[in-house]
Design an enzyme around this catalytic site. Structure first.
Site, PDB file in Angstrom:
ATOM      1  N   GLU A 212     -26.675 -37.776  33.765  1.00  0.00           N
ATOM      2  CA  GLU A 212     -25.834 -38.130  32.614  1.00  0.00           C
ATOM      3  C   GLU A 212     -24.887 -37.009  32.201  1.00  0.00           C
ATOM      4  O   GLU A 212     -24.165 -37.145  31.221  1.00  0.00           O
ATOM      5  CB  GLU A 212     -26.714 -38.579  31.449  1.00  0.00           C
ATOM      6  CG  GLU A 212     -27.446 -39.883  31.780  1.00  0.00           C
ATOM      7  CD  GLU A 212     -28.463 -40.301  30.731  1.00  0.00           C
ATOM      8  OE1 GLU A 212     -28.955 -39.417  30.012  1.00  0.00           O
ATOM      9  OE2 GLU A 212     -28.759 -41.506  30.647  1.00  0.00           O
TER      10      GLU A 212
ATOM     11  N   TRP B 268     -34.645 -47.806  32.266  1.00  0.00           N
ATOM     12  CA  TRP B 268     -34.967 -47.935  33.687  1.00  0.00           C
ATOM     13  C   TRP B 268     -36.225 -47.144  34.050  1.00  0.00           C
ATOM     14  O   TRP B 268     -36.819 -47.359  35.100  1.00  0.00           O
ATOM     15  CB  TRP B 268     -33.782 -47.485  34.558  1.00  0.00           C
ATOM     16  CG  TRP B 268     -33.474 -46.001  34.517  1.00  0.00           C
ATOM     17  CD1 TRP B 268     -33.161 -45.269  33.422  1.00  0.00           C
ATOM     18  CD2 TRP B 268     -33.468 -45.087  35.621  1.00  0.00           C
ATOM     19  NE1 TRP B 268     -32.940 -43.964  33.761  1.00  0.00           N
ATOM     20  CE2 TRP B 268     -33.116 -43.810  35.111  1.00  0.00           C
ATOM     21  CE3 TRP B 268     -33.696 -45.217  36.983  1.00  0.00           C
ATOM     22  CZ2 TRP B 268     -33.012 -42.681  35.908  1.00  0.00           C
ATOM     23  CZ3 TRP B 268     -33.577 -44.081  37.790  1.00  0.00           C
ATOM     24  CH2 TRP B 268     -33.248 -42.822  37.248  1.00  0.00           C
ATOM     25  N   ASP B 269     -36.604 -46.223  33.156  1.00  0.00           N
ATOM     26  CA  ASP B 269     -37.836 -45.465  33.351  1.00  0.00           C
ATOM     27  C   ASP B 269     -38.999 -46.393  33.730  1.00  0.00           C
ATOM     28  O   ASP B 269     -39.849 -46.038  34.540  1.00  0.00           O
ATOM     29  CB  ASP B 269     -38.235 -44.756  32.058  1.00  0.00           C
ATOM     30  CG  ASP B 269     -37.121 -43.930  31.425  1.00  0.00           C
ATOM     31  OD1 ASP B 269     -35.955 -44.315  31.559  1.00  0.00           O
ATOM     32  OD2 ASP B 269     -37.442 -42.922  30.782  1.00  0.00           O
TER      33      ASP B 269
ATOM     34  N   LYS C  94     -27.765 -32.869  35.087  1.00  0.00           N
ATOM     35  CA  LYS C  94     -28.942 -33.020  34.233  1.00  0.00           C
ATOM     36  C   LYS C  94     -30.137 -33.291  35.149  1.00  0.00           C
ATOM     37  O   LYS C  94     -31.203 -32.733  34.999  1.00  0.00           O
ATOM     38  CB  LYS C  94     -28.700 -34.189  33.276  1.00  0.00           C
ATOM     39  CG  LYS C  94     -29.639 -34.287  32.109  1.00  0.00           C
ATOM     40  CD  LYS C  94     -29.127 -35.385  31.148  1.00  0.00           C
ATOM     41  CE  LYS C  94     -30.121 -35.670  30.049  1.00  0.00           C
ATOM     42  NZ  LYS C  94     -29.751 -36.884  29.288  1.00  0.00           N
ATOM     43  N   GLN C  95     -29.928 -34.182  36.088  1.00  0.00           N
ATOM     44  CA  GLN C  95     -30.881 -34.405  37.162  1.00  0.00           C
ATOM     45  C   GLN C  95     -30.047 -34.769  38.382  1.00  0.00           C
ATOM     46  O   GLN C  95     -28.898 -35.186  38.238  1.00  0.00           O
ATOM     47  CB  GLN C  95     -31.873 -35.517  36.831  1.00  0.00           C
ATOM     48  CG  GLN C  95     -31.229 -36.883  36.631  1.00  0.00           C
ATOM     49  CD  GLN C  95     -32.211 -37.910  36.103  1.00  0.00           C
ATOM     50  OE1 GLN C  95     -32.196 -38.245  34.926  1.00  0.00           O
ATOM     51  NE2 GLN C  95     -33.060 -38.413  36.971  1.00  0.00           N
TER      52      GLN C  95
END
Lengths: 758, 758
Positions: free
Chosen positions: B476, B336-337, B576-577
């Site tokens: 994640e 998806w980046d 993680k984010q």
């Protein structure tokens, strides 16, 4: 027996890396591990091979000996600097392979870029006692100051055969603090390989494992004090199966258990156990020579060492590859070299091994029969290049001509048929040397009959005589000729012996007997000319000769092909090796000394010796003809094929046949051992450089120790045997001493002359 | 526009080899060539990749970007000594990648072990004009004395992906004195690759070719006088087809002709042609910043350079890999980046490229539909990891746990479904920025409908409301949760937009319209709490929080997983984010500044930033909230993910998304560019370090140049456009200058305020 000597690598040189990696290969016939350095070099080719483990990687490729994941590599960092001998300064250096036990050792002092000095000692061996075991040890000592030492090592499956990958990574695991295991499967799904590795770095403050990109590694960090010896002990157990009936887990667990037991024993105990085995091995095989040139003894020890480590005597489904297990040259395939150049050593020292090599051919008869049938012949046509299945492995086409884009059919697999008779020749020699009736009535007889049937079907009737057309003899510079002397004589011998044994063993196939008799009556064998020369083939003597001096000076490099095409070479009297000289070596009873000498003199100037099989045989024939000076010259030159100074002589593996020929030259050349009409002959002709030659020999169940010097021949035999010594037939047991004129001198043994006549 | 700057490698260090090989990768979207040195190093990973060329090598492996045969490697010997910077002495050193034209250059003086000095200069580039062309040049000058220079180079097909070989060697040829060609086929027989290489060493006294063990090499020897410049010119043309309808010969001949033409043009002419292309490219894209820290401009030039060379805009069947074409990390797969971090740059500078990237997803709808259907859903569920076919490429199981031998199902491919809405989000942004009706009525509408249908089928009715269960958001570290805020809001947005466009374009599927309306009415979207915090999912706020300071200090290294298992991490407030921060970035019109700020403040302390996607987005949201200091800090830290000093930060390739985020941070963060309800907003908040920011922007057919400093915002637009500047809606054309308070200052353009309200 004095201890076998060592081979030393005199200096570290990047250009010599692969030569010494081949020369110092360690192994045990089950596996061979190239003597690469622990640290990596860009030009270094690592290699670990298992005898008989072949695989085809990709389209257009051929079956080749699989280069296994590497366990030798170790990345050493010293205060963060990667240890490499191409940087820093080497303050001292010693590297050797100890032929007595197959341990390769290196000791050096290295000065890092900041001036700090480190002693780095390493040693490793493949166990002679536990075939799947490779043990190694590295000791690192900071000499000047405390240092941080990093050691990373494990199982590296990024290794390929020059870019060809054969193995899928099936499973990687670690167990506890010291054990790791990788299980790999050939891409055709037919073979599993399990490598279990134990690693221990004493005093490691930090230790962790990583598994990434086909590398399973243990990383260790040690804060070492100046003078502290930091030791890495690493042991690997390499298992292989092509018939796994256990689960992968259960099967893999065995190698783990084995390596755990080894770890408990420890490096020194394992080495001692292996050394004991090696000591016994050398006892019954070592050839000792007293020479003005000490490198003669080294060449013999080198040869015998490699004759052991190249020979898979644990497995009769494998045979000896043309480069042994020392490299990827010739793809690890098996040629006639095995029967003619390598088998005799085993036959005369451990006949069981010779039997195993012959059974390899016997197992592979189906492929040989198939190849004969596919080409319209009968019997067995063994593949020119053989691997595990016994199918023809010679690529149909040679390497592409990069200029034309065309590929040439490989002629050897099509026409170099003498191999069939060479196998029969080896069977007959096995019989003479052993009298092994069990083998002879079963495998031996079958091999003789199948090979004989091939020749009978192979010959064509031309004007009332049988001829053999369109063959290549051992001399590969002369292709597709008719009535090649080597081939026709060997074929005749093959059929004659088969017929003889068929009668002896009451083999009742009348058709075969009739056809064999007919073949023997009608097969044309080129005749010795009035000048003593035996024509190599129907057309050879009509071809022009040229001066070969410049090419002979670079023998082995095939420089003739830079000036002439193969087709042009074919139409001149230019030999890679001399068929007729080879023939007189193979069938000594069929040719008088005069004929041998005449052909040696005629063919040698026409021979470039571009084959590594060439010089040694010329040397033996010269010695048998009494010319020990020429014999010695050829023997020396033959022994330097790999051991000489050329830096790339054996990058892709040593020349196994040339190695076998070092033994052949000493025993069959200078000691004059040969078999005529099934009887053992001894007729020594020591070269001027040699004062003494002593060696063991097995003959018909007896173990002989033969010692030769200028004055006498001393023979000790454990049993009563009969042999010919310098033309005198004698029976003896215990120790007997002959003067060099053949007179028996008084000893403790018993001996009688039998007044025979050769 | 001033010239884009350069990236220099300050010193030669073996530990940095692969970092700089990634950072200095040259390419053109068609191919990427890692900036390995010409000479070999044991730790150096060479790489040449073609966008979209994937293959699976062996069982248990996954489709990966194929590492092609190497053409960069050159073995240089100087008076017989192999040139290597790990030996000898480096007397001077300079290495740089020139972002303005993508030429990588090295100049050094090396002192061999005997003290003789050599100047070695090399340069190379991948043509921006002729995509399959890689040109290189090496000049070697003996400085002190005459010298014998050996140069061997060619096409080396021993290269693997860390031991995995994808290619069979189909044909190798040489033509004349300078041309060679290797043709390779993926082992699945589906792709042919032809590499034609021209090599010329001026003044070579000896030149020959060898083809052995997958290496096709030209060997040159030059006797050079002191001061003589010896030049190797080497050009390679790399062709690839998966749909060859010509014979291999005919097809291969094309690349030969092409490289011959290039050789005639010469290095400098080819470079000039490529430079012209690069110059035009930079003209319409370069972001210029005046900062107290000059590395800010470098980071922006670095990012834009890589955004070009990673993007296969020549081929809509390829998209941008997570590491671009700079290495083998993530196997070259597409995540998806691409849509969220990389597509915006293209959308705002060259919308055609954004269209191509969206068409990549559109082409791959069959695989996405299949994945949805296989899992019991409708519409399109794009693969979490995508390659060429559009099938799910995520390995079913993660790397084996080497301790337990067990493999875990990869959760992302099972549950990280937000990707579906991210693709829709990109489609909608493409529409807003371009108004491309052709695309929207065909590919765009299809993508919106298929993604919307997925969400409609994905939701489950629980107590009268629709919920989305068992998903993973961008964070994640929190797996398998219900009603993940990011996912639910994005899904709602996806369906809402699809419904809107369906109505607008008269899409008459009543079932869809009914179901979409039902979905929008009933889908539960987590609500902002009284304290402003939007719960990340149903359970997040109930989990315990811990102090993350030590892990945040090592952000990106995932050190939390050394102390806690994934299962443990999952049960704590450890991110993680931050999903919610990401969500406020993605859908700015849906959240007030207060909400953005509250969630930034709440989630940031709970976020380790272990994802390379994390910091940049935090920075943008901080900047949008007016906190330019925090924004700048995050932006800087994000830009150092690859450019920072860690020696192994990007050994296996740069982080493409983090690279895209450097542009995003400047444009969407500090310039405050964002799109709300389809309208362009500009609300700059320059960080204190920046005095000026200037950049081009494409919007609805117009080209804008926007320049921002502390006092004013200067906008030049080629067409009449409407946008919001600091909350004021304005229409303008030509040049318009706004004071930072939003007042229009007099210029040559036309502008009117429209009095809108945000």
């Amino acid at each position: 027996m004095t201890k076998p000597v060592k081979l030393t690598e005199p200096v570290f040189c990047p250009h010599n890396l692969n030569k010494y990696a081949s020369l110092m290969t360690i192994g045990n016939g089950y596996m061979g591990i190239r003597a690469s350095h622990e640290e990596a070099y860009t030009l270094q080719t690592r290699g670990m091979y298992l005898a008989g483990l072949y695989h085809r990687a990709g389209k257009g490729e051929i079956n080749e000996l699989v280069n296994l994941p590497d366990v030798v590599g170790v990345e050493i960092t010293l205060n963060g600097e990667i240890f490499s001998l191409t940087s820093g300064v080497i303050e001292s250096w010693h590297r050797e392979l100890d032929f007595s036990c197959g341990e390769v050792r290196r000791e050096l002092i290295w000065c890092a870029s900041d001036g700090a000095r480190f002693a780095i000692e390493s040693r490793r061996f493949a166990s002679a006692q536990k075939l799947p075991l490779l043990a190694m040890e590295i000791v690192i000592t900071p000499l000047d100051a405390d240092a941080c030492i990093g050691i990373s090592t494990g199982i590296d499956a990024t290794i390929t055969n020059h870019g060809r990958q054969h193995l899928d990574e099936t499973q990687v695991r670690v167990f506890g603090q010291h054990l790791m295991q990788g299980i790999y499967t050939t891409q055709d799904n037919r073979n599993d390989i399990a490598i279990a590795t134990y690693c221990d770095v004493d005093g490691a403050a930090q230790r962790c494992f990583t598994a990434k990109e086909r590398r399973l590694l243990q990383h260790n960090t040690v804060q070492a004090q100046a003078g502290q010896r930091v030791t890495l002990t690493k042991m690997s157990w390499v298992d292989w199966t092509s018939e796994r009936n256990l689960s992968l887990e259960t099967w893999g667990r065995q190698s783990l258990r084995n390596i755990e037991e080894c770890a408990q024993q420890g490096y020194d105990a394992l080495l001692a156990e292996s050394n004991t085995n090696w000591h016994a091995w050398w006892q019954s095989r070592r050839v000792q020579v007293t020479s003005t040139d000490i490198s003669d003894q080294q060449a013999l020890d080198y040869a015998l060492y490699h004759l052991r480590v190249m020979t898979p005597d644990h497995d009769e489904r494998s045979s000896i590859a043309a480069k042994g297990l020392t490299g990827e040259g010739y793809k690890g395939h098996i040629f006639w070299d095995t029967e003619v150049f390598l088998l005799p050593f085993h036959l005369f020292t451990e006949p069981k091994t010779a039997r195993s090599l012959l059974r390899y051919r016997w197992h592979n008869l189906p492929g040989a029969r198939e190849k004969a049938r596919r080409n319209g012949w009968q019997g067995a046509l063994f593949p020119w290049e053989s691997a595990r299945s016994g199918d023809e492995e010679t690529p149909e086409f040679a390497a592409i001509n990069i200029r034309t884009g065309l590929r040439q059919k490989v002629a050897s697999a099509q026409a170099e048929h003498h191999l069939v008779a060479d196998v029969a020749w080896a069977v007959i020699h096995y019989w003479h040397a052993t009298g092994d009736l069990n083998f002879m009535t079963c495998e031996g007889m079958t091999l003789l009959l199948e090979t004989a049937k091939f020749w009978i079907s192979r010959a064509v009737m031309i004007n009332g005589r049988l001829e053999i057309h369109d063959v290549i003899g051992p001399d590969e510079y002369t292709e597709h000729v008719n009535n090649n002397a080597f081939t026709n004589y060997m074929a005749w011998y093959n059929v004659e012996q088969a017929l003889g044994f068929a009668r002896r063993f009451g083999y009742s196939d009348e058709t075969f007997i009739y056809r064999a008799e007919h073949f023997l009556q009608h097969l044309w064998r080129p005749e010795v000319q009035p000048d003593g020369v035996l024509p190599q083939d129907d057309t050879f003597l009509r071809k022009p000769a040229i001066d070969l001096t410049q090419y002979k000076a670079l023998a082995g490099k095939q420089t003739i092909l830079l000036d002439y095409s193969r087709a042009e070479v074919n139409e001149m009297q230019i030999l890679k090796q001399a068929d007729v000289v080879m023939l007189t070596y193979m069938l000594p009873e069929q040719f008088s000394l005069q004929t041998c000498l005449a052909n040696l003199r005629f063919y040698e100037p026409r021979t470039i010796h571009d084959s590594s099989l060439s010089k040694a045989i010329h040397g033996i024939v010269a010695a048998r003809c009494g010319d020990s000076a020429q014999g010695y010259r050829f023997w020396r030159e033959g022994s330097l094929i790999d051991l000489g100074e050329a830096p790339h002589s054996c990058d892709d593996g040593i020349h196994a046949a040339a190695t076998g020929a070092i033994w052949l030259g000493a025993i069959q050349g200078f000691a004059g051992v040969n078999v005529r009409y099934g009887e053992l002959h001894l007729a020594p002709v020591l070269p001027a450089h040699w004062q003494r030659l002593s060696f063991p020999l097995r003959w018909q169940g007896s173990t002989l120790q033969i010692t030769i010097n200028d004055a006498e021949i001393r023979i000790h035999s454990t049993e009563q045997i009969t042999l010919w010594v310098n033309g005198e037939k004698v029976s003896l047991q215990g120790e007997t001493v002959f003067s060099n004129s053949g007179i028996i001198l008084p000893t403790h043994g018993t001996a009688t002359t039998e007044g025979g006549d050769e």
